[in-house]
Design a protein around this motif. Sequence first.
Motif, mmCIF file in Angstrom:
data_model
loop_
_atom_site.group_PDB
_atom_site.id
_atom_site.type_symbol
_atom_site.label_atom_id
_atom_site.label_comp_id
_atom_site.label_asym_id
_atom_site.label_seq_id
_atom_site.Cartn_x
_atom_site.Cartn_y
_atom_site.Cartn_z
ATOM 1 N N THR A 171 0.815 -1.225 0.000
ATOM 2 C CA THR A 171 0.000 0.000 0.000
ATOM 3 C C THR A 171 0.851 1.279 0.000
ATOM 4 O OG1 THR A 171 -0.130 -0.144 2.408
ATOM 5 C CG2 THR A 171 -1.948 -1.125 1.168
ATOM 6 N N PRO A 172 0.262 2.380 -0.484
ATOM 7 C CA PRO A 172 1.003 3.639 -0.569
ATOM 8 C C PRO A 172 0.786 4.523 0.663
ATOM 9 C CG PRO A 172 -1.046 3.866 -1.738
ATOM 10 C CD PRO A 172 -1.079 2.506 -1.097
ATOM 11 N N ALA A 230 3.765 1.684 3.179
ATOM 12 C CA ALA A 230 4.824 2.513 2.613
ATOM 13 C C ALA A 230 5.814 2.933 3.696
ATOM 14 C CB ALA A 230 4.213 3.745 1.965
ATOM 15 N N GLY A 287 8.715 -7.018 -1.784
ATOM 16 C CA GLY A 287 7.695 -7.133 -2.835
ATOM 17 C C GLY A 287 7.917 -8.381 -3.675
ATOM 18 N N PHE A 289 -2.080 -4.491 -4.954
ATOM 19 C CA PHE A 289 -1.130 -3.380 -4.864
ATOM 20 C C PHE A 289 -1.819 -2.074 -5.207
ATOM 21 C CE2 PHE A 289 1.704 -0.558 -7.353
ATOM 22 C CZ PHE A 289 2.628 -0.226 -6.370
ATOM 23 N N SER A 316 2.258 3.294 -7.705
ATOM 24 C CA SER A 316 2.584 3.835 -9.024
ATOM 25 C C SER A 316 2.458 2.770 -10.115
ATOM 26 C CB SER A 316 4.009 4.373 -8.996
ATOM 27 O OG SER A 316 4.897 3.323 -8.704
ATOM 28 N N VAL A 361 5.762 0.601 -10.507
ATOM 29 C CA VAL A 361 5.926 -0.526 -9.576
ATOM 30 C C VAL A 361 4.853 -1.589 -9.850
ATOM 31 C CG1 VAL A 361 5.926 -1.241 -7.143
ATOM 32 C CG2 VAL A 361 7.078 0.862 -7.802
ATOM 33 N N GLU A 388 -4.198 -1.152 -8.349
ATOM 34 C CA GLU A 388 -4.834 0.176 -8.351
ATOM 35 C C GLU A 388 -3.703 1.167 -8.551
ATOM 36 O OE1 GLU A 388 -7.970 0.717 -8.277
ATOM 37 O OE2 GLU A 388 -8.810 -1.153 -7.528
ATOM 38 N N GLY A 426 -1.690 4.567 -10.928
ATOM 39 C CA GLY A 426 -1.788 6.016 -11.080
ATOM 40 C C GLY A 426 -2.866 6.446 -12.077
ATOM 41 N N GLY A 427 -3.262 7.697 -11.965
ATOM 42 C CA GLY A 427 -4.271 8.251 -12.869
ATOM 43 C C GLY A 427 -3.750 9.490 -13.580
ATOM 44 N N PHE A 458 0.431 14.991 -8.924
ATOM 45 C CA PHE A 458 0.485 14.596 -7.513
ATOM 46 C C PHE A 458 0.963 15.755 -6.634
ATOM 47 C CE2 PHE A 458 0.431 10.456 -5.080
ATOM 48 C CZ PHE A 458 -0.746 10.039 -5.672
HETATM 49 P P1 NAP Z 1 4.970 3.530 -5.154
HETATM 50 O O1 NAP Z 1 6.325 4.063 -5.153
HETATM 51 O O2 NAP Z 1 4.584 2.605 -6.242
HETATM 52 O O3 NAP Z 1 4.793 2.840 -3.709
HETATM 53 C C1 NAP Z 1 3.640 2.146 -3.342
HETATM 54 C C2 NAP Z 1 4.025 1.002 -2.417
HETATM 55 O O4 NAP Z 1 4.857 0.090 -3.119
HETATM 56 C C3 NAP Z 1 4.830 1.449 -1.207
HETATM 57 O O5 NAP Z 1 4.529 0.601 -0.129
HETATM 58 C C4 NAP Z 1 6.253 1.225 -1.659
HETATM 59 O O6 NAP Z 1 7.173 1.077 -0.614
HETATM 60 C C5 NAP Z 1 6.094 -0.060 -2.424
HETATM 61 N N1 NAP Z 1 7.149 -0.320 -3.378
HETATM 62 C C6 NAP Z 1 7.969 0.551 -3.995
HETATM 63 N N2 NAP Z 1 8.784 -0.112 -4.833
HETATM 64 C C7 NAP Z 1 8.474 -1.422 -4.735
HETATM 65 C C8 NAP Z 1 8.962 -2.605 -5.350
HETATM 66 N N3 NAP Z 1 9.930 -2.580 -6.251
HETATM 67 N N4 NAP Z 1 8.393 -3.780 -5.002
HETATM 68 C C9 NAP Z 1 7.407 -3.823 -4.094
HETATM 69 N N5 NAP Z 1 6.904 -2.748 -3.481
HETATM 70 C C10 NAP Z 1 7.441 -1.560 -3.802
HETATM 71 O O7 NAP Z 1 3.883 4.647 -5.180
HETATM 72 P P2 NAP Z 1 3.786 5.918 -4.259
HETATM 73 O O8 NAP Z 1 4.659 6.957 -4.811
HETATM 74 O O9 NAP Z 1 3.960 5.528 -2.855
HETATM 75 O O10 NAP Z 1 2.243 6.303 -4.454
HETATM 76 C C11 NAP Z 1 1.837 7.189 -5.434
HETATM 77 C C12 NAP Z 1 1.230 6.460 -6.608
HETATM 78 O O11 NAP Z 1 0.177 5.602 -6.154
HETATM 79 C C13 NAP Z 1 0.580 7.430 -7.554
HETATM 80 O O12 NAP Z 1 0.879 7.081 -8.882
HETATM 81 C C14 NAP Z 1 -0.911 7.257 -7.304
HETATM 82 O O13 NAP Z 1 -1.729 7.583 -8.364
HETATM 83 C C15 NAP Z 1 -0.982 5.818 -6.943
HETATM 84 N N6 NAP Z 1 -2.190 5.549 -6.166
HETATM 85 C C16 NAP Z 1 -3.189 4.852 -6.759
HETATM 86 C C17 NAP Z 1 -4.362 4.605 -6.083
HETATM 87 C C18 NAP Z 1 -5.456 3.823 -6.729
HETATM 88 O O14 NAP Z 1 -6.341 3.371 -6.014
HETATM 89 N N7 NAP Z 1 -5.448 3.626 -8.032
HETATM 90 C C19 NAP Z 1 -4.522 5.074 -4.780
HETATM 91 C C20 NAP Z 1 -3.487 5.775 -4.178
HETATM 92 C C21 NAP Z 1 -2.313 6.014 -4.894
HETATM 93 P P3 NAP Z 1 8.077 2.327 -0.158
HETATM 94 O O15 NAP Z 1 7.154 3.368 0.313
HETATM 95 O O16 NAP Z 1 8.913 1.786 0.900
HETATM 96 O O17 NAP Z 1 8.824 2.748 -1.374
#
Ligand code: NAP
Length: 511
Positions: free
Chosen positions: A177-178, A205, A243, A257, A260, A263, A281, A283-284, A416
């Motif tokens: 989760t984020p 996160a 992950g 998940f 982003s 990821v 779920e 990014g948008g 964002f």
């Molecule tokens: P992110 O970097 O993808 O991180 C999300 C989660 O994944 C965090 O727990 C992160 O841990 C973990 N993660 C990062 N790299 C990973 C890897 N290689 N393997 C496994 N897990 C990994 O995204 P974010 O920057 O936190 O969140 C922003 C994004 O989320 C935006 O694009 C937004 O649109 C999207 N989002 C989508 C929704 C939806 O419902 N569609 C809702 C909320 C947010 P760490 O924090 O430790 O890096």
Amino acid sequence: MALIRRLQLNTGTVKQFSGILQQREVHLPSFVYDKAYVDGKWVAATSGMTFKVLNPYDGKSLGVVPNMGEEDCKAAIEAAHAAFQEWQNTTAKERSMLLRNWYNLLVKNENELAKIITLEAGKPVKESVGEVQYGHSFVEWFSEEARRINGEVLCSPVKSKEMILIKQPIGVTGLITPWNFPMAMITRKAGAALAAGCTCVVKPAEDTPLTALALAALAEEAGFPKGVFNIVTCDRDNAPAIGKMLCESPLVAGISFTGSTEVGKLLYKQCSQGVKRIGLELGGNAPFIVFNTADVDKAVVGAMASKFRNCGQACVSANRFLIQEEVFDKFVAKLTEKMQQELVLGSGITSTSTLGPLINITQTMKVNKIVEDAVQKGAKVLLGGKQAVNVGERFYEPTLLTNVNDSMTCYKEEIFGPVAVCIKFKSEEEAVSIANDTKRGLAGYFYSNDITQIFRVAKKLSVGMVGINEGMISSAEAAFGGVKESGIGREGSHHGIDEYVYIKYLCFGNL
Ligand code: NAP
């Protein structure tokens, strides 16, 4: 609070963040722990490593939590797998009652949970209360849905056979989760998984593990058996290994998940080896269209809510305002006025601020770069346009840009941040074409009072969710999810359970 105190007495190894916030005149609630939660125990990382949780308001440490590695994650998966052997056989009513207990505790501790969210995610406390209410609505919803995971009796085409479909929990689920909705993104997944009879290993996160740990404390208090709900905390460096293990372990049946798209794609690839169930779920890049017939005042109210909630750090945030030429100047003038009147930067803990910091320096720099790119390519800055360093390092001024074109990053990518980007269009066809000119397809919004246009445009937008004369669309009752590169599957609604059950076909022959 009596229940919480009992929990601490029962778990002798648990250490609180005692006094950490006293120096800063704010206090973390008593059920925020500095240990992860695995197999019903509050545990340190086997390496003994920890990482700091920072308050994005001032960058100061709120405390430390375990920086777990592969060995710890393996232990959590094994605990969840062992717990699944019993948990899958519980009745729907038993699971429903435990979820209800959890929900009641989440409601009871609403303000404390909101404070934790504000401290580690930075959002104004009023918004954090909103997130807690949104977050626990999933636990309530799935406590009810748990009782309705019914199968089907089919009409057999032959007399000698009867055919039945039953639904069974998939097994251990890895929930990643984020930070932007640190409570709701967990409950939206875990509520459904637990209702279905699955067990969970949650990896929150790096920026927001405290909310996850508070959820675990209340889940334990609610009575969930050990191993059913586990939290593995780790920093950004360890996240890829954790992950990968969740995706590739043969003991894990599925991954859900939120985060982003980059990821998400990686996890999708990692899950392909074991042909794992996966929900994404991602990014948008939400269009927010205002047509000539729209009520502009209502559109501006919707725009403010959609754009500036959580400082623009929501996946369903309006990313591009597309305004039809007749109402363009009026909309921009009214939006400018509202932004000036309503957006007050500051600490989320104080009741006067309505806009918090961005989550971390990386995110602040990213927003800064997006605005600089737009300005260099000819965008006009009507408001803001730079970091608000006088308030804090992670603060960005609420920004309004016009003269935006398709060469700019802000047109193509998710911002964002608190940056509103206005683009003028002439016709409905042009608006729909711009709106769909992206690989993302999560949410879209439009304001119109032409009923024929409303049906036409709602169908033509390539997104999973449409707000029509509405800027806030999320709810436990609704199916949340995207199309194209915004994801796979739906969360919330009765469809949210689908991710966590297998349909098994039983054929009774020789009757
Ligand atoms: P992110 O970097 O993808 O991180 C999300 C989660 O994944 C965090 O727990 C992160 O841990 C973990 N993660 C990062 N790299 C990973 C890897 N290689 N393997 C496994 N897990 C990994 O995204 P974010 O920057 O936190 O969140 C922003 C994004 O989320 C935006 O694009 C937004 O649109 C999207 N989002 C989508 C929704 C939806 O419902 N569609 C809702 C909320 C947010 P760490 O924090 O430790 O890096």
